[in-house]
Design a protein around this motif. Structure first.
Motif, PDB file in Angstrom:
ATOM      1  N   LEU A 374      83.368 109.292  57.420  1.00  0.00           N
ATOM      2  CA  LEU A 374      82.515 108.250  57.978  1.00  0.00           C
ATOM      3  C   LEU A 374      82.924 106.875  57.466  1.00  0.00           C
ATOM      4  O   LEU A 374      82.970 105.899  58.227  1.00  0.00           O
ATOM      5  N   GLN A 375      83.245 106.765  56.178  1.00  0.00           N
ATOM      6  CA  GLN A 375      83.622 105.474  55.600  1.00  0.00           C
ATOM      7  C   GLN A 375      84.950 104.993  56.166  1.00  0.00           C
ATOM      8  O   GLN A 375      85.127 103.795  56.431  1.00  0.00           O
ATOM      9  N   LYS A 376      85.884 105.935  56.377  1.00  0.00           N
ATOM     10  CA  LYS A 376      87.190 105.536  56.911  1.00  0.00           C
ATOM     11  C   LYS A 376      87.077 105.060  58.353  1.00  0.00           C
ATOM     12  O   LYS A 376      87.699 104.064  58.757  1.00  0.00           O
ATOM     13  N   ILE A 377      86.243 105.750  59.165  1.00  0.00           N
ATOM     14  CA  ILE A 377      86.028 105.318  60.548  1.00  0.00           C
ATOM     15  C   ILE A 377      85.270 103.993  60.574  1.00  0.00           C
ATOM     16  O   ILE A 377      85.550 103.112  61.393  1.00  0.00           O
ATOM     17  N   THR A 379      85.425 101.610  58.351  1.00  0.00           N
ATOM     18  CA  THR A 379      86.390 100.551  58.022  1.00  0.00           C
ATOM     19  C   THR A 379      87.292 100.234  59.204  1.00  0.00           C
ATOM     20  O   THR A 379      87.602  99.066  59.470  1.00  0.00           O
ATOM     21  N   LYS A 380      87.712 101.283  59.930  1.00  0.00           N
ATOM     22  CA  LYS A 380      88.604 101.076  61.077  1.00  0.00           C
ATOM     23  C   LYS A 380      87.910 100.302  62.189  1.00  0.00           C
ATOM     24  O   LYS A 380      88.500  99.410  62.819  1.00  0.00           O
ATOM     25  N   LEU A 381      86.625 100.622  62.447  1.00  0.00           N
ATOM     26  CA  LEU A 381      85.876  99.961  63.521  1.00  0.00           C
ATOM     27  C   LEU A 381      85.235  98.654  63.079  1.00  0.00           C
ATOM     28  O   LEU A 381      84.708  97.916  63.914  1.00  0.00           O
ATOM     29  N   LYS A 382      85.240  98.391  61.739  1.00  0.00           N
ATOM     30  CA  LYS A 382      84.614  97.191  61.187  1.00  0.00           C
ATOM     31  C   LYS A 382      83.115  97.144  61.524  1.00  0.00           C
ATOM     32  O   LYS A 382      82.568  96.113  61.926  1.00  0.00           O
ATOM     33  N   LEU A 383      82.454  98.323  61.371  1.00  0.00           N
ATOM     34  CA  LEU A 383      81.022  98.442  61.620  1.00  0.00           C
ATOM     35  C   LEU A 383      80.378  99.129  60.415  1.00  0.00           C
ATOM     36  O   LEU A 383      81.022  99.932  59.735  1.00  0.00           O
ATOM     37  N   PRO A 384      79.098  98.855  60.116  1.00  0.00           N
ATOM     38  CA  PRO A 384      78.437  99.523  58.989  1.00  0.00           C
ATOM     39  C   PRO A 384      78.381 101.029  59.205  1.00  0.00           C
ATOM     40  O   PRO A 384      78.096 101.503  60.310  1.00  0.00           O
ATOM     41  N   ALA A 385      78.605 101.769  58.142  1.00  0.00           N
ATOM     42  CA  ALA A 385      78.587 103.229  58.242  1.00  0.00           C
ATOM     43  C   ALA A 385      77.192 103.747  58.573  1.00  0.00           C
ATOM     44  O   ALA A 385      77.051 104.805  59.199  1.00  0.00           O
ATOM     45  N   SER A 386      76.149 103.037  58.188  1.00  0.00           N
ATOM     46  CA  SER A 386      74.783 103.497  58.437  1.00  0.00           C
ATOM     47  C   SER A 386      74.410 103.478  59.912  1.00  0.00           C
ATOM     48  O   SER A 386      73.444 104.119  60.318  1.00  0.00           O
ATOM     49  N   THR A 387      75.165 102.717  60.726  1.00  0.00           N
ATOM     50  CA  THR A 387      74.862 102.623  62.157  1.00  0.00           C
ATOM     51  C   THR A 387      75.691 103.578  62.993  1.00  0.00           C
ATOM     52  O   THR A 387      75.562 103.581  64.218  1.00  0.00           O
ATOM     53  N   LEU A 388      76.589 104.384  62.372  1.00  0.00           N
ATOM     54  CA  LEU A 388      77.494 105.256  63.117  1.00  0.00           C
ATOM     55  C   LEU A 388      76.993 106.688  63.089  1.00  0.00           C
ATOM     56  O   LEU A 388      76.478 107.174  62.072  1.00  0.00           O
ATOM     57  N   THR A 389      77.153 107.376  64.208  1.00  0.00           N
ATOM     58  CA  THR A 389      76.835 108.800  64.332  1.00  0.00           C
ATOM     59  C   THR A 389      78.077 109.517  64.847  1.00  0.00           C
ATOM     60  O   THR A 389      78.621 109.127  65.886  1.00  0.00           O
ATOM     61  N   LEU A 390      78.529 110.559  64.139  1.00  0.00           N
ATOM     62  CA  LEU A 390      79.731 111.304  64.505  1.00  0.00           C
ATOM     63  C   LEU A 390      79.341 112.652  65.085  1.00  0.00           C
ATOM     64  O   LEU A 390      78.369 113.283  64.651  1.00  0.00           O
ATOM     65  N   GLN A 391      80.132 113.108  66.075  1.00  0.00           N
ATOM     66  CA  GLN A 391      79.922 114.407  66.699  1.00  0.00           C
ATOM     67  C   GLN A 391      81.258 115.105  66.859  1.00  0.00           C
ATOM     68  O   GLN A 391      82.302 114.449  66.943  1.00  0.00           O
ATOM     69  N   TYR A 392      81.223 116.435  66.923  1.00  0.00           N
ATOM     70  CA  TYR A 392      82.424 117.219  67.216  1.00  0.00           C
ATOM     71  C   TYR A 392      82.064 118.293  68.226  1.00  0.00           C
ATOM     72  O   TYR A 392      80.881 118.606  68.444  1.00  0.00           O
ATOM     73  N   ALA A 393      83.073 118.883  68.889  1.00  0.00           N
ATOM     74  CA  ALA A 393      82.853 119.909  69.900  1.00  0.00           C
ATOM     75  C   ALA A 393      83.039 121.281  69.278  1.00  0.00           C
ATOM     76  O   ALA A 393      84.055 121.547  68.629  1.00  0.00           O
ATOM     77  N   GLU A 394      82.028 122.161  69.457  1.00  0.00           N
ATOM     78  CA  GLU A 394      82.132 123.509  68.934  1.00  0.00           C
ATOM     79  C   GLU A 394      83.298 124.242  69.587  1.00  0.00           C
ATOM     80  O   GLU A 394      83.579 124.061  70.781  1.00  0.00           O
TER      81      GLU A 394
END
Length: 494
Positions: A374-377, A379-394
């Motif tokens: 989450l922290q690496k993404i 930094t890449k997007l230049k957005l706060p980590a607290s506002t990001l939600t990650l998902q993956y496909a089963e």
């Protein structure tokens, strides 16, 4: 018709368009028997520029029939329907063109031969125009606002003018592709159309026969009456300098100063250094060779021996085996190679592709924790980590699941071929992750980004787009929907 004939006619038609002779170009393209998707697209564009809308529609139908994923063909057919005042068909084609973008902001067709970039905001602009013609002013405004958020070129002010027109409920201009932009054939294939003479005409460069003008494969040869019975011994002693040596083992150079030699080669040693390296000449090249790879050679005795036994080994070109074993590779070098191979196995990285408003890729070591990813993404997007939600496909159902620390083992197990695909979304304002809402009414999709659901369905809220729209997940699908259609489990409307 052969591929060569089709390619030649295609190239000739494009040249006519560049000379502004569209009538000849259209006639040449229509004479091609097997029309590909790109050729049919070119025919449709020429008809569209001439305002022959019925013929243009047929040509774009043929292009889409050959390639059902050609987004620019759907876009041009949508323009054709709009000019024919078939606004519903036009809207469907613009929506299909937006779908074929597959979440990307643009498609650059230059590698395929078309110098044009189809932008998502241009497609959304025309979608809004078609909806405005149908009286759907609110949907038109929503598409234009989405186009404004995706606009990458600040010089494209058509969206700003369209939004002003929407407020006054007025129609705004259509976005069209510049006339004359067509698919061109591959330059490498076109270059092969010209005949080339690879052999050329033979010419006598040197001959011992005076005024020899023979142009065949062998020059004229003089007739000699008295042929010597024994061959003349070559005067090798006068041709080279240095001491002759025979190469015993193969040597592969590691820098520019060293010289490559093979067993059986004859080299001439110019200087032998104290470090057991010899400066030699071989094939008019000078370089360094380990002296223990060489053995002194007596040219006089070798020549006489060769003359004596030549009739016996006339057809035997196999050199004698070396008389000494080759030197072994240093132990330090072997240890260094083994350590390097071990390190490369221990620290293997995974390429993570993240779908956002645009796609990004990061490299991260396998097995890392959720916070590290989450922290690496972030930094890449230049957005706060607290506002990001990650998902993956089963892996089995391809259903998207929100990533937490408890599912990281399943996330890393879904890696295939060193690659992992994730989806990222942004929550504006207060975080609404994991909040559940209940559908008050059924909602049907009208655009590809909408989320359909039935009355009573439970929806997981992912983020709040604005005061009127929410992004959520239901039945394994993700999209946006009006906030007035749902309520919280405690009964409060969203």
């Amino acid at each position: 018709m052969s591929f060569v004939s089709t390619l030649r006619q295609w190239d000739e038609a494009v040249a006519c368009v560049e000379q502004r002779d569209t009538e000849s170009a259209l006639r040449i393209l229509l004479n091609i028997e097997e029309k590909s998707s790109k050729i049919a697209y070119n025919i449709g564009c020429l008809y569209l520029n001439n305002n022959e809308l019925d013929e243009a529609e047929k040509a774009f139908d043929g292009s889409i029939g050959k390639d059902g994923h050609l987004a620019v063909a759907f876009f041009q057919r949508g323009v054709t329907f709009y000019k024919k005042e078939k606004f519903e068909e036009s809207l469907l084609d613009f929506q299909q063109a937006f779908k074929e973008l597959r979440g990307n902001q643009l498609i650059d067709y230059k590698p395929l031969g078309l110098r044009y970039k189809l932008n998502a905001y241009e497609v959304l602009h025309n979608m809004g125009l078609a909806q405005a013609q149908m009286g759907k002013w609110e949907r038109a405004q929503e598409n234009l606002l989405t186009a404004l958020s995706l606009r990458a070129d600040a010089k494209f002010n058509n969206i700003d003018n369209a939004l002003e027109a929407i407020l006054k409920q007025k129609i705004f201009p259509l976005v069209e592709i510049q006339a004359g932009l067509l698919f061109k054939p591959n330059k490498r294939y076109v270059a092969e159309l010209e005949k080339k003479d690879y052999l050329g005409k033979a010419k006598v460069v040197a001959s011992i026969v005076p005024a020899d003008q023979f142009s065949g494969f062998a020059p004229l040869q003089p007739q000699v009456d008295d042929v010597p019975s024994t061959p003349k011994v070559p005067e090798v002693l006068k041709a080279f300098e240095g001491e002759p040596h025979t190469v015993l083992y193969e040597f592969v150079p590691e820098n520019k100063e060293e010289l490559a030699v093979l067993p059986g080669n004859i080299v001439f040693v110019l200087h032998k250094g104290a470090d057991h390296w010899a400066s030699v000449i071989f094939n008019e090249k000078r370089g360094l060779v380990p002296y223990n790879f060489l053995e002194p050679l007596d040219i006089v005795s070798m020549t006489s021996q060769t003359m004596q036994i030549q009739p016996l080994i006339e057809h035997n070109d196999i050199p004698a085996p070396p008389r000494r074993a080759p030197p072994s590779r240093p132990v330090e070098v072997l240890k260094a190679m083994e350590a390097e191979a071990k390190n490369s196995e221990e620290f293997s990285d995974c390429i993570v592709k993240v779908h956002f408003k645009f796609n990004i890729a990061i490299s991260i070591a396998l097995g890392q924790a959720y916070e590290v990813i989450l922290q690496k993404i972030s930094t890449k997007l230049k957005l706060p980590a607290s506002t990001l939600t990650l998902q993956y496909a089963e892996e089995d159902s391809n259903k998207r699941v929100i990533i937490e620390d408890s599912v990281m083992e399943a996330v890393w197990n879904s890696v295939k071929g060193g690659r992992l695909t994730l989806w990222c979304s942004v929550t504006e304002g207060k975080s609404m992750s994991h909040e559940k809402v209940v559908a008050l009414y059924s909602y049907e999709t009208s655009t590809p980004e909408d989320l359909a659901f039935e009355q009573g369905d439970v929806i997981t809220v992912l983020s709040k787009v604005n005061d009127d729209w929410i992004e959520g997940q239901c039945n394994g699908k993700i999209g946006i929907f009006p906030s007035s259609f749902v309520k919280a489990p405690n009964g409060d409307p969203q």
